[in-house]
Write a protein that holds these residues in place. Structure first.
Motif, short mmCIF file in Angstrom:
data_model
loop_
_atom_site.label_atom_id
_atom_site.label_comp_id
_atom_site.label_asym_id
_atom_site.label_seq_id
_atom_site.Cartn_x
_atom_site.Cartn_y
_atom_site.Cartn_z
N UNK A 125 0.42 -1.08 -0.29
CA UNK A 125 -0.25 0.16 -0.11
C UNK A 125 0.63 1.02 -0.10
N UNK A 126 2.12 1.58 1.39
CA UNK A 126 2.86 2.44 0.93
C UNK A 126 3.65 2.51 -0.24
N UNK A 127 3.70 3.44 -1.17
CA UNK A 127 5.25 3.19 -1.98
C UNK A 127 6.83 3.65 -1.16
N UNK A 128 6.59 4.19 0.18
CA UNK A 128 7.72 4.65 0.54
C UNK A 128 8.61 3.96 1.16
N UNK A 129 9.82 3.59 0.61
CA UNK A 129 11.04 2.76 0.68
C UNK A 129 10.98 1.09 -0.33
N UNK A 130 9.90 1.42 -1.38
CA UNK A 130 9.87 0.88 -1.71
C UNK A 130 11.52 0.49 -2.50
#
Length: 258
Positions: A179-184
């Protein structure tokens, strides 16, 4: 204005039934205003979540932070809060969230960094009593030997300070990364395992039920600063419910920083 201390204030506790993500956003707005206006005593609010959510910071880009399709697939509501800071992935039984609504006199003369540390010192003590050696990591994290435990955000306005913290009691790292794009990008080469390691939940570190961790937190705050049981006033709830519908549910607010 003289700087005040915790014990100069008559702290109140609000810990009510689970509420929707948009209502939580609105309550932070309303209660900060009420404390700033002197209509409510300084308050600690422990949140209970009615449903899962991603809470993005006031200045974050919705598109950059959240995979909207994945959020819909998992039935996760996306909301934007009034304070800055990073995105938080919330699942009701896996998260411990609290807000402190305080007069600005409590942190008068403190830098932002000092104010963050000041507001979370009681939590570090509570965690210590549960056997977790935790510390404040500037600017807005609580971390431990096992990894990050919590993230904080703050906003100053109208004579009051809102300080709120989301702690990981447990975490579904795979779903969070979906769900979170951050850190992918940061994590893709190391895989999901390292994502779980970067945030080390309280469940694995304490072995205690979520409710027991919350009980210890409340007891520690009460012992250090004084705390009386309170509830939301009818007018506060009406204000918050109105704001939840008109402001915090609106695509304009949520998508404000596209």
């Amino acid at each position: 204005m003289m700087r005040t201390d915790w014990r100069d204030h008559d702290w109140q506790l609000i810990h009510t039934a689970p509420q929707s993500p948009t209502l939580h956003m609105a309550l932070d707005d309303v209660l900060t205003h009420e404390v700033g206006a002197g209509r409510r005593a300084p308050t600690l609010r422990i949140w209970e979540w009615a449903s899962p959510a991603v809470v993005i910071g006031r200045f974050q880009s919705l598109r950059n932070e959240v995979d909207g399709e994945a959020a819909r697939r998992h039935g996760i509501e996306v909301v934007r809060r009034v304070s800055g800071g990073g995105a938080m992935f919330i699942e009701p039984g896996n998260t411990i969230t609290y807000s402190i609504y305080a007069p600005q006199s409590l942190v008068k003369g403190l830098s932002f960094q000092e104010a963050y540390a000041f507001f979370d010192a009681w939590v570090l003590e509570a965690l210590g009593e549960l056997g977790i050696k935790a510390w404040y990591q500037p600017l807005n994290d609580i971390t431990s030997e096992g990894g990050k435990i919590a993230g904080a955000a703050q906003v100053h306005r109208g004579g009051a300070v809102l300080h709120h913290v989301t702690m990981a009691y447990d975490i579904d790292a795979a779903k969070m990364l979906d769900v979170l794009r951050i850190g992918r990008e940061k994590l893709s080469d190391k895989g999901t395992v390292s994502a779980a390691k970067r945030v080390d939940p309280l469940r694995s570190q304490t072995g205690l039920p979520r409710e027991a961790v919350i009980e210890r937190m409340i007891a520690t705050f009460r012992r250090l600063h004084g705390l009386a049981d309170d509830h939301l006033r009818a007018d506060e709830l009406v204000q918050a419910e109105t704001l939840a519908q008109t402001k915090f549910s609106s695509p304009t607010w949520i998508g404000d920083v596209a």
